[in-house]
Design a protein around this motif. Sequence first.
Motif, PDB file in Angstrom:
ATOM      1  N   ALA A  63      -1.006   3.388   5.371  1.00 18.31           N
ATOM      2  CA  ALA A  63       0.037   3.951   4.494  1.00 18.31           C
ATOM      3  C   ALA A  63      -0.208   5.441   4.281  1.00 18.31           C
ATOM      4  O   ALA A  63       0.723   6.255   4.330  1.00 18.31           O
ATOM      5  N   LEU A  64      -1.468   5.792   4.066  1.00 21.03           N
ATOM      6  CA  LEU A  64      -1.813   7.196   3.838  1.00 21.03           C
ATOM      7  C   LEU A  64      -1.416   8.058   5.040  1.00 21.03           C
ATOM      8  O   LEU A  64      -0.875   9.154   4.888  1.00 21.03           O
ATOM      9  N   ILE A 111      -8.691  -5.982   5.409  1.00 18.43           N
ATOM     10  CA  ILE A 111      -7.224  -5.935   5.600  1.00 18.43           C
ATOM     11  C   ILE A 111      -6.588  -4.985   4.577  1.00 18.43           C
ATOM     12  O   ILE A 111      -5.719  -4.170   4.907  1.00 18.43           O
ATOM     13  N   GLN A 112      -7.062  -5.055   3.331  1.00 18.03           N
ATOM     14  CA  GLN A 112      -6.514  -4.161   2.289  1.00 18.03           C
ATOM     15  C   GLN A 112      -6.820  -2.696   2.632  1.00 18.03           C
ATOM     16  O   GLN A 112      -5.977  -1.814   2.489  1.00 18.03           O
ATOM     17  N   ALA A 122       0.830  -1.216   0.000  1.00 21.31           N
ATOM     18  CA  ALA A 122       0.000   0.000   0.000  1.00 21.31           C
ATOM     19  C   ALA A 122       0.864   1.266   0.000  1.00 21.31           C
ATOM     20  O   ALA A 122       0.504   2.267  -0.618  1.00 21.31           O
ATOM     21  N   ASP A 123       2.015   1.221   0.677  1.00 21.66           N
ATOM     22  CA  ASP A 123       2.901   2.399   0.646  1.00 21.66           C
ATOM     23  C   ASP A 123       3.296   2.704  -0.794  1.00 21.66           C
ATOM     24  O   ASP A 123       3.336   3.848  -1.220  1.00 21.66           O
ATOM     25  N   HIS A 181      -3.630   5.726  -8.707  1.00 24.98           N
ATOM     26  CA  HIS A 181      -4.996   5.963  -8.244  1.00 24.98           C
ATOM     27  C   HIS A 181      -5.790   4.656  -8.319  1.00 24.98           C
ATOM     28  O   HIS A 181      -6.496   4.275  -7.377  1.00 24.98           O
ATOM     29  N   HIS A 182      -5.630   3.955  -9.425  1.00 27.51           N
ATOM     30  CA  HIS A 182      -6.335   2.682  -9.619  1.00 27.51           C
ATOM     31  C   HIS A 182      -5.933   1.688  -8.524  1.00 27.51           C
ATOM     32  O   HIS A 182      -6.789   1.010  -7.934  1.00 27.51           O
ATOM     33  N   ALA A 183      -4.638   1.619  -8.242  1.00 29.11           N
ATOM     34  CA  ALA A 183      -4.157   0.658  -7.241  1.00 29.11           C
ATOM     35  C   ALA A 183      -4.673   1.024  -5.844  1.00 29.11           C
ATOM     36  O   ALA A 183      -5.016   0.138  -5.050  1.00 29.11           O
ATOM     37  N   VAL A 184      -4.756   2.331  -5.544  1.00 24.93           N
ATOM     38  CA  VAL A 184      -5.278   2.757  -4.235  1.00 24.93           C
ATOM     39  C   VAL A 184      -6.782   2.447  -4.153  1.00 24.93           C
ATOM     40  O   VAL A 184      -7.264   1.923  -3.142  1.00 24.93           O
TER      41      VAL A 184
END
Length: 329
Positions: free
Chosen positions: A204-205, A196-197, A137-138, A184-187
């Motif tokens: 991370a944010l 969990i995701q 996520a980072d 953006h898509h991955a976030v």
Amino acid sequence: MYGGGQIFEAPDYKELLKNEDPEQLAEFEARIDRGEKIEPHDWMPALYRKQLIRMIEQHAHSEIIGALPEGTWITRAPGFKRKLALMAKVQDEVGHAQLLYAAAETLGKSREQMLDDLITGKSKYSNIFNYPAFTWADSTVISWLVDAGAIVNQLANSKGSYGPYCRALERICAEESFHLKYGHHAVIHLATGSPIQRKMVQEALHRWWPPLMHFFGPPDKASVHSEILMRWKVKMASNDECRQQFLDMYVPKIWELGLTLPDPNLKKNQETGQWEYTEPDWEEFKRVINGDGPLNKERLAVRSTAESRGRWVREALLRPKAEYVTPLA
Ligand code: FAQ
């Protein structure tokens, strides 16, 4: 907003310009006022050259060091599609460094000297790449929001006065707009995924928010180079203007995903149109950009190893072919 106090020492520009010929200086400034581009062989004040080298060099270093936090995630990216996209992105960042080093070289500093100055810690690179990317996520937050911040700054400066830098920035922005979409898509994927995701991207944010607020540089009142750089149209927007634009464009998108930011005071003042926020810790910023951040030593050690391991390749490429040909007896 910024409560005052000096973070950096301001150079004495009058003193630095006192040896310039007033007529040449006036003509140079008139060209800039008319919106003309300055090209490498044109006359320019020594200070313009020095400032551009400093800024473009730092930018180039930021691209190669910036490839490292995400680069470490290539082998662990979730799935082939993400792996390919991330690999292409990281490769683009290194390519951006090439473009920027070439632009800085037109001003008279050699690439070898710039890389030496990076490794020895003499020249800076962006604060943000000294923080660790603990989870996948980072890496997605970097791809989305660090690229977003970079585009805000670069799009403005691509309309600036120094031809080679502006042309490099135009190309970099075109490529970075793809990075932004990918990030953006991955976030979104994580934010709308399993609990969990979602937790992973939320954490991370929160980790990246303070360095992101630092990313645009000190508040305008404390920025020591902005005045001259804006007068000479190298910087086309101030640090605070870029920070405000970033907040305006991306905070609503973050909130839309139901994610939170670690600043209870963050809000848009409807009367002024300005975002209000808690001032990030500028002492931390100063420490990080001066070499004492969480990963400064590791980042430079990786770069230094790459330099020494790749030396034989560079030397082989530079040597005339004839040296390698064994004469027939
Ligand atoms: N980090 O007087 P100011 C990217 C220093 S590219 C470190 O306000 P100025 C792509 C500044 O150098 C990111 N140092 O300075 C990517 C000065 O120190 P000095 C890089 C910083 O120049 C994405 C002192 O503080 N972008 O991310 C920072 O007017 C994803 C006083 O500050 C650029 O370099 C900082 N954040 O404004 C790659 C853009 N901020 O030199 C991989 C070009 C300030 O006197 C993955 N640069 N400092 O020792 C600029 O636009 C400007 O130089 C600023 C700073 C806005 C960065």
